[in-house]
Design a protein around this motif. Structure first.
Motif, mmCIF file in Angstrom:
data_model
loop_
_atom_site.group_PDB
_atom_site.id
_atom_site.type_symbol
_atom_site.label_atom_id
_atom_site.label_comp_id
_atom_site.label_asym_id
_atom_site.label_seq_id
_atom_site.Cartn_x
_atom_site.Cartn_y
_atom_site.Cartn_z
ATOM 1 N N PHE A 118 0.813 -1.220 0.000
ATOM 2 C CA PHE A 118 0.000 0.000 0.000
ATOM 3 C C PHE A 118 0.848 1.273 0.000
ATOM 4 N N ASN A 119 2.159 1.091 -0.186
ATOM 5 C CA ASN A 119 3.039 2.252 -0.299
ATOM 6 C C ASN A 119 3.383 2.585 -1.742
ATOM 7 N N TYR A 120 2.579 2.056 -2.661
ATOM 8 C CA TYR A 120 2.753 2.382 -4.087
ATOM 9 C C TYR A 120 1.595 3.267 -4.530
ATOM 10 N N PRO A 121 1.854 4.168 -5.486
ATOM 11 C CA PRO A 121 0.786 5.103 -5.893
ATOM 12 C C PRO A 121 -0.230 4.461 -6.847
ATOM 13 N N SER A 122 -1.446 4.960 -6.831
ATOM 14 C CA SER A 122 -2.451 4.505 -7.807
ATOM 15 C C SER A 122 -2.610 5.623 -8.831
#
Ligand code: ACO
Length: 319
Positions: A118-122
């Motif tokens: 969840f530390n990657y951007p969408s």
């Protein structure tokens, strides 16, 4: 009581505990358990609950920009499910003796971990497809195992969660399949999202077995029934044919089906990247923590209002 009697009592309790685990019985909150078992479960369950809650953020980013009312309602329902998963798992973790407030405090002060993924951007709409399909797909592989784990409250929470994750997984895959039937730009958008989420999804199943300090102990207690690498292989084996079926190319030049082992062989995982992300230096770690802290603060009045309402009702019922 003499010291040797106390020691033999403790040994007997421990051997009863291990026997129950060996027989496939579940351990329940009021049962005796070794302190280390309790601590390990609390670590895993609280991290898991935090992941469900922080995991709402990358998808929340697209709620206002979903391309149709139908997509918006499905995405909203999925995000609400994730909040529910967080609540079941926090409740399960509370049976181990730590309150939800304490666990949340550990998250907000940076003492507790949550999933690397969840530390990657969408970045584009196709990311909503990739997250549902890949992230929830990897979570299902892990959680189907946890639904049979030795701690009763955790195993039972996983049964319902897995059912809901299956819906999430299918809606994500459906978004990707739909884009792959669309224009060239839509196909490129889907491939781009797939390229960015593939490797982080593989990493999210944890470090390789040789670098997984907790696995041996967790497996001896049947908290984990399969190792990180076994689950990773299972995820890859079931996901590659799904990608190929809709025309996506797996971003791994070394990926190859091995007919002897009946598994896919795959390329090197970038463990440096994984270690950076879990130590707080991923692309969005700081942003996610800020968003989570802000959401907690902005929701304070709601929690206070709910408590005041409950107190008022209790008073009027007592009168
Ligand atoms: N993200 C962040 N930290 C991780 C991750 C990850 N993807 N994988 C491993 N780690 C951490 C572990 O927490 C551990 O650190 P700690 O001892 O400080 O807690 C360290 O890396 C070493 O890893 P392992 O020894 O392999 O840890 P473990 O045996 O607990 O396995 C795993 C990690 C597979 C994540 C396990 O804890 C697990 O199954 N947890 C429950 C499921 C879960 O949390 N899922 C979250 C995502 S699901 C979703 O939200 C949709």
């Amino acid at each position: 009581m003499e010291l040797h009697e106390m020691n033999s009592d403790a040994a007997e309790r421990e051997s009863r505990f291990l026997k129950r685990i060996a027989e496939g019985q579940t351990i329940e909150p009021k049962d005796w358990m070794p302190e280390r078992y309790r601590k390990q479960l609390l670590r895993m369950m609280s991290q898991h609950a935090h992941s469900e809650v922080v995991g709402m953020l990358p998808e929340g980013n697209w709620l206002t920009r979903a391309p149709s009312l139908m997509r918006k309602s499905v995405l909203l329902a999925k995000i609400q499910d994730e909040a529910g998963h967080g609540l079941y798992i926090y409740s399960g973790a509370e049976t181990l003796g730590t309150s939800r407030e304490e666990m949340i405090d550990q998250l907000l002060t940076g003492k507790a971990k949550y999933s690397s993924i969840f530390n990657y951007p969408s970045l584009n709409w196709a990311d909503m497809g990739a997250i549902g399909w890949l992230v929830d797909g990897a979570a299902i592989v892990n959680q189907t195992m946890l639904a049979k784990c030795s701690y009763g409250p955790y195993a039972r929470a996983m049964v319902r969660i897995c059912k809901e994750e299956n819906f999430h997984n299918k809606q994500g895959y459906q978004i990707m399949a739909h884009l792959m039937r669309g224009t060239k730009e839509q196909q490129e958008m889907a491939q781009d999202a797939f390229n960015r989420w593939w490797w982080p999804s593989i990493m999210m199943l944890g470090p390789s077995d040789k670098n997984s300090p907790n696995s041996a102990e967790l497996m001896s207690w049947k908290v984990k029934l399969q190792s990180n690498d076994e689950l990773r292989q299972r995820f890859i084996d079931r996901t590659v044919p799904q990608a190929e079926a809709i025309g996506l190319t797996v971003p791994d030049e070394k990926l190859k089906w091995n007919p002897q082992t009946r598994h896919y062989e795959f390329g090197e995982i970038n463990w440096d990247e994984f270690n950076q992300v879990i130590s707080g230096n991923g692309p969005c770690n700081r942003l996610r923590m800020k968003q989570r802290r802000d959401a907690h603060e902005n929701g304070r009045w709601v929690r206070e209002a709910a408590l005041a309402h409950a107190a008022k009702r209790a008073k009027s019922e007592a009168a």
